[in-house]
Design an enzyme around this catalytic site. Structure first.
Site, PDB file in Angstrom:
ATOM      1  CE1 TYR A  34       1.571   1.702   9.536  1.00  0.00           C
ATOM      2  CE2 TYR A  34       0.778   2.364  11.686  1.00  0.00           C
ATOM      3  CZ  TYR A  34       0.539   1.854  10.425  1.00  0.00           C
ATOM      4  OH  TYR A  34      -0.745   1.522  10.056  1.00  0.00           O
ATOM      5  CE  LYS A  67      -2.018 -13.933   6.590  1.00  0.00           C
ATOM      6  NZ  LYS A  67      -3.321 -14.645   6.492  1.00  0.00           N
ATOM      7  CG  ASP A 108      -6.508 -13.997   7.754  1.00  0.00           C
ATOM      8  OD1 ASP A 108      -6.047 -14.314   8.861  1.00  0.00           O
ATOM      9  OD2 ASP A 108      -6.237 -14.624   6.710  1.00  0.00           O
ATOM     10  CG  ASP A 159      -3.421   2.453  12.113  1.00  0.00           C
ATOM     11  OD1 ASP A 159      -4.443   3.023  12.543  1.00  0.00           O
ATOM     12  OD2 ASP A 159      -2.662   2.977  11.281  1.00  0.00           O
ATOM     13  CG  ASP A 207      -9.554   3.099  12.833  1.00  0.00           C
ATOM     14  OD1 ASP A 207      -9.386   3.473  14.011  1.00  0.00           O
ATOM     15  OD2 ASP A 207      -9.102   3.722  11.863  1.00  0.00           O
TER      16      ASP A 207
END
Length: 361
Positions: free
Chosen positions: A141, A191, A223, A247, A251
């Site tokens: 970001y 990752k 994952d 992020d 959620d």
């Protein structure tokens, strides 16, 4: 203690839920004999309408003057196709950068009274109690180079995921310190089987972990973490991850609680000379313009953010516990908004705020 707080209601339901959060804050200040000094500012779509900027200079000035900031929500559909620097969300990124808040804390907790509201089977979600720690000022970001260039078949978009050792170390230490105060378990998400930046992340977190021998550290690929949050959320205590992973997965975590309207969040920076930790507090939910102004939004995420502010910025653990206890009592009473599927008539936003205040005795 003097509580100097900037209030940024923002857009949509942010105005309504923040009003109830301030009501609770005022009740806590009166009950525990603190002096509440708060000012209101503009951020997001409302700020664009009134000043032309999603993060006006006056708001920036106030944010730096006050000890902590309580925010509602930003975003309006009318800005969906606006350029990035003219979108309400630019204001949120701006205030995060100004305050230097680099660690986002999102508690995910199941409540007995809300087990049926979760999409997971009750036995899976019952007992879930974790904090997702998301690095907030690095990664995709903020990384450069970024942008869209070229045209036709050669048009190309680029974003850069980048982290320095210092950025990883500071958020890792915050996560380990939180783990020490809880169940002494930390899961670091990356990752590293594909991304070099994740390889650095894993190596640095491992090195920091050696300073916290009392905390059990595990590394988990992003994952697999997404899968385990559904299969076995109770296994997690503190879950540390970089910006984009956080992020997305926070959620996912919010759904475990039964409603995204339930989740508070805390974004923490450095400690000020007066001993207060710089913090930006907000519910996880968005501005929900479809129900704005109807007095039906769930304010418990915003009220929970007040509890987080009292604990993390001001160190007022007793006061924070009183708010969290009041929230749980209100949930058990069934006096909740429609998103929590009450058996009787849904309560209004204001009803819930007043009910929480009544339980702080």
């Amino acid at each position: 203690m003097e509580l100097k707080i900037l209030i940024l209601p923002g857009d949509g339901i942010g105005v309504e839920v923040t009003r109830e959060a301030v009501r609770v804050l005022e009740r806590v200040a009166a009950k525990f004999n603190h002096k509440l000094s708060h000012k209101e500012g503009l951020l997001g779509g409302i700020a664009i309408h009134k000043t032309g900027s999603p993060f006006p200079p006056e708001t920036e000035k106030l944010a730096l003057q006050m000890d902590a900031t309580l925010m509602g929500a930003v975003g309006l559909p009318e800005f969906d196709n606006a350029p990035p620097d003219k979108r309400p969300e630019k204001g949120l990124l701006g205030i995060r950068k100004t305050l230097g808040v680099y660690a986002n804390l999102r508690p995910v907790r199941s409540y007995k009274s809300l087990l049926d509201s979760s999409p997971l089977k009750n036995h899976l979600v019952d007992g879930t109690d974790m904090i997702i720690v998301r690095e907030l000022t690095g990664g995709l970001y903020y990384g450069t180079p970024r942008g869209i260039s070229g045209s036709g078949a050669q048009e190309r978009g680029v974003n850069t995921m980048a982290y320095t050792r210092v950025e990883i170390e500071r958020v890792a230490r915050m996560a380990f310190n939180l783990a020490r105060k809880r169940r002494k378990k930390l899961a670091s998400v990356d990752k590293s089987n594909v991304l070099e930046v994740s390889q650095l992340w894993r190596r640095v977190v491992t090195e920091v972990g050696k300073e916290y021998q009392d905390v059990a550290l595990e590394h988990i690929l992003v994952d697999n973490c997404a899968m385990q949050l559904i299969l076995n959320p109770k296994r997690f205590d503190i879950v540390l991850m970089e910006n984009m992973f956080g992020d997305i997965l926070s959620d996912e975590g919010s759904v475990l609680a039964g409603s995204i309207g339930m989740l508070p969040s805390a974004s923490i920076g450095d400690q000020k000379p007066n001993g207060v930790w710089v913090g930006l507090y907000e519910p996880v939910h968005g501005s929900a313009p479809d129900i704005a102004g109807q007095n039906k939004a769930n304010p418990l995420g915003a009220i929970g953010s007040v509890a987080a502010m009292l604990e993390y910025s001001f160190g007022l653990t007793k006061e924070a516990a009183s708010v969290n206890s009041a929230i749980e009592k209100v949930l058990t009473s069934g006096k909740v908004t429609a998103d929590l599927k009450p058996t009787g008539k849904p309560a209004t936003t204001e009803d819930v705020g007043k009910a929480v205040c009544a339980q702080i005795v």
